[in-house]
Motif scaffolding. Structure first.
Motif, mmCIF file in Angstrom:
data_model
loop_
_atom_site.group_PDB
_atom_site.id
_atom_site.type_symbol
_atom_site.label_atom_id
_atom_site.label_comp_id
_atom_site.label_asym_id
_atom_site.label_seq_id
_atom_site.Cartn_x
_atom_site.Cartn_y
_atom_site.Cartn_z
ATOM 1 N N ILE A 45 3.290 18.113 14.710
ATOM 2 C CA ILE A 45 4.358 18.003 13.711
ATOM 3 C C ILE A 45 4.197 16.829 12.755
ATOM 4 O O ILE A 45 4.959 16.698 11.808
ATOM 5 C CB ILE A 45 5.752 17.914 14.371
ATOM 6 N N MET A 46 3.207 15.974 12.984
ATOM 7 C CA MET A 46 3.070 14.793 12.123
ATOM 8 C C MET A 46 2.757 15.196 10.689
ATOM 9 O O MET A 46 2.134 16.228 10.436
ATOM 10 C CB MET A 46 1.999 13.851 12.653
ATOM 11 N N LYS A 47 3.229 14.375 9.773
ATOM 12 C CA LYS A 47 2.906 14.556 8.364
ATOM 13 C C LYS A 47 1.649 13.751 8.082
ATOM 14 O O LYS A 47 1.565 12.572 8.422
ATOM 15 C CB LYS A 47 4.050 14.055 7.493
ATOM 16 N N THR A 48 0.677 14.395 7.470
ATOM 17 C CA THR A 48 -0.567 13.701 7.169
ATOM 18 C C THR A 48 -0.611 13.190 5.736
ATOM 19 O O THR A 48 -1.415 12.326 5.410
ATOM 20 C CB THR A 48 -1.776 14.618 7.421
ATOM 21 N N ASP A 49 0.245 13.717 4.900
ATOM 22 C CA ASP A 49 0.332 13.269 3.509
ATOM 23 C C ASP A 49 1.341 12.121 3.459
ATOM 24 O O ASP A 49 2.500 12.304 3.129
ATOM 25 C CB ASP A 49 0.777 14.431 2.606
ATOM 26 N N VAL A 50 0.869 10.931 3.812
ATOM 27 C CA VAL A 50 1.724 9.762 3.973
ATOM 28 C C VAL A 50 1.685 8.898 2.714
ATOM 29 O O VAL A 50 0.611 8.679 2.149
ATOM 30 C CB VAL A 50 1.242 8.927 5.189
ATOM 31 N N GLU A 51 2.849 8.412 2.314
ATOM 32 C CA GLU A 51 2.921 7.496 1.174
ATOM 33 C C GLU A 51 2.506 6.112 1.640
ATOM 34 O O GLU A 51 3.072 5.562 2.573
ATOM 35 C CB GLU A 51 4.330 7.469 0.588
ATOM 36 N N LYS A 52 1.496 5.553 0.948
ATOM 37 C CA LYS A 52 0.926 4.268 1.334
ATOM 38 C C LYS A 52 0.938 3.310 0.148
ATOM 39 O O LYS A 52 0.932 3.749 -1.007
ATOM 40 C CB LYS A 52 -0.509 4.449 1.820
ATOM 41 N N ILE A 53 0.921 2.028 0.461
ATOM 42 C CA ILE A 53 0.824 0.993 -0.568
ATOM 43 C C ILE A 53 -0.064 -0.130 -0.053
ATOM 44 O O ILE A 53 -0.352 -0.205 1.134
ATOM 45 C CB ILE A 53 2.208 0.424 -0.966
ATOM 46 N N SER A 54 -0.455 -1.014 -0.946
ATOM 47 C CA SER A 54 -1.219 -2.193 -0.548
ATOM 48 C C SER A 54 -0.259 -3.362 -0.353
ATOM 49 O O SER A 54 0.861 -3.361 -0.861
ATOM 50 C CB SER A 54 -2.269 -2.544 -1.606
ATOM 51 N N ALA A 55 -0.703 -4.350 0.373
ATOM 52 C CA ALA A 55 0.119 -5.522 0.671
ATOM 53 C C ALA A 55 0.462 -6.313 -0.594
ATOM 54 O O ALA A 55 1.473 -7.006 -0.637
ATOM 55 C CB ALA A 55 -0.591 -6.419 1.680
ATOM 56 N N SER A 56 -0.360 -6.187 -1.626
ATOM 57 C CA SER A 56 -0.129 -6.949 -2.861
ATOM 58 C C SER A 56 0.880 -6.286 -3.808
ATOM 59 O O SER A 56 1.249 -6.868 -4.830
ATOM 60 C CB SER A 56 -1.451 -7.172 -3.594
ATOM 61 N N THR A 57 1.357 -5.102 -3.470
ATOM 62 C CA THR A 57 2.349 -4.395 -4.291
ATOM 63 C C THR A 57 3.648 -5.190 -4.317
ATOM 64 O O THR A 57 4.052 -5.767 -3.317
ATOM 65 C CB THR A 57 2.621 -2.992 -3.702
ATOM 66 N N THR A 58 4.298 -5.219 -5.486
ATOM 67 C CA THR A 58 5.591 -5.916 -5.551
ATOM 68 C C THR A 58 6.664 -5.059 -4.878
ATOM 69 O O THR A 58 6.554 -3.830 -4.808
ATOM 70 C CB THR A 58 6.031 -6.196 -6.994
ATOM 71 N N VAL A 59 7.704 -5.723 -4.418
ATOM 72 C CA VAL A 59 8.823 -5.023 -3.791
ATOM 73 C C VAL A 59 9.470 -4.069 -4.791
ATOM 74 O O VAL A 59 9.857 -2.955 -4.437
ATOM 75 C CB VAL A 59 9.857 -6.030 -3.229
ATOM 76 N N GLN A 60 9.537 -4.474 -6.058
ATOM 77 C CA GLN A 60 10.122 -3.604 -7.076
ATOM 78 C C GLN A 60 9.335 -2.303 -7.193
ATOM 79 O O GLN A 60 9.924 -1.219 -7.225
ATOM 80 C CB GLN A 60 10.161 -4.303 -8.431
ATOM 81 N N ASP A 61 8.008 -2.386 -7.229
ATOM 82 C CA ASP A 61 7.185 -1.175 -7.324
ATOM 83 C C ASP A 61 7.303 -0.321 -6.060
ATOM 84 O O ASP A 61 7.331 0.913 -6.135
ATOM 85 C CB ASP A 61 5.721 -1.535 -7.587
ATOM 86 N N ALA A 62 7.385 -0.967 -4.908
ATOM 87 C CA ALA A 62 7.545 -0.234 -3.657
ATOM 88 C C ALA A 62 8.885 0.499 -3.622
ATOM 89 O O ALA A 62 8.951 1.672 -3.240
ATOM 90 C CB ALA A 62 7.431 -1.186 -2.470
ATOM 91 N N ALA A 63 9.954 -0.186 -4.043
ATOM 92 C CA ALA A 63 11.285 0.434 -4.053
ATOM 93 C C ALA A 63 11.325 1.604 -5.035
ATOM 94 O O ALA A 63 11.925 2.645 -4.745
ATOM 95 C CB ALA A 63 12.342 -0.604 -4.421
ATOM 96 N N LYS A 64 10.661 1.453 -6.146
ATOM 97 C CA LYS A 64 10.597 2.529 -7.138
ATOM 98 C C LYS A 64 9.873 3.746 -6.546
ATOM 99 O O LYS A 64 10.322 4.885 -6.694
ATOM 100 C CB LYS A 64 9.878 2.043 -8.395
ATOM 101 N N LYS A 65 8.781 3.502 -5.841
ATOM 102 C CA LYS A 65 8.024 4.595 -5.216
ATOM 103 C C LYS A 65 8.869 5.287 -4.147
ATOM 104 O O LYS A 65 8.879 6.516 -4.050
ATOM 105 C CB LYS A 65 6.729 4.062 -4.614
ATOM 106 N N MET A 66 9.603 4.510 -3.354
ATOM 107 C CA MET A 66 10.475 5.095 -2.335
ATOM 108 C C MET A 66 11.532 5.986 -2.981
ATOM 109 O O MET A 66 11.806 7.082 -2.486
ATOM 110 C CB MET A 66 11.165 3.996 -1.518
ATOM 111 N N ALA A 67 12.108 5.524 -4.064
ATOM 112 C CA ALA A 67 13.145 6.299 -4.755
ATOM 113 C C ALA A 67 12.557 7.583 -5.345
ATOM 114 O O ALA A 67 13.154 8.658 -5.213
ATOM 115 C CB ALA A 67 13.796 5.452 -5.846
#
Length: 164
Positions: free
Chosen positions: A27-49
């Protein structure tokens, strides 16, 4: 009809046969949303939204470095008075990621989630990120998981204080 030869799993119309045991890789999803550690929190929050998801896995190639959730952003950045434009994911991510292997049972995954009070569980094998399972995925795949995960969902909320 979906059949996995060699593993004992045979499914028709999305239902498993009596006696079969679902495992994480089923049942696992293999198409996982990933980011790098250097990504800003703003960009990460935007991607989550944009993706309508509650977490992002922090990776270097296929190696899992950490996880960041909506809760991390709210508590560590917004609540901590930090700038989402200047704060990087590396500063707020959880580094000791609780994970599971693809061959473990969903019951083991549910128990781990309940014990550790988490709702998202990365799937890792030989230090390589393969996917993710969530409490929601597990309940959808196996209604009996509702019993195991009900405790996690019910007790995840903080108790309200009652004046009196």
């Amino acid at each position: 009809m979906r059949t996995r030869t060699g593993t004992g799993f045979s499914f028709q119309d999305g239902r498993k046969k009596r006696g079969d045991i679902l495992i994480v890789k089923d049942i696992m999803k293999t198409d996982v949303e990933k980011i790098s550690a250097s990504t800003t929190v703003q960009d990460a929050a935007k991607k989550m939204a944009e993706e309508n998801i509650g977490c992002l896995l922090v990776v270097d190639g296929h190696k899992l470095l950490g996880i960041v959730t909506e809760d991390d952003i709210i508590k560590k950045v917004v609540g901590g008075g930090k700038s989402p434009q200047e704060t990087t994911i590396e500063e707020i991510m959880v580094r000791e990621v609780i994970h599971i292997t693809p061959e473990e049972s969903l019951e083991d995954a549910a128990e781990l989630m309940t014990e550790r009070k988490i709702k998202k569980l990365p799937v890792v094998d030989n230090k390589k990120l393969l996917g993710i399972i969530t409490a929601t995925d597990m309940v959808a795949a196996e209604p009996k998981m509702m019993e195991h995960l009900g405790e996690l969902i019910l007790f995840a909320k903080k108790p309200q204080r009652i004046a009196g």
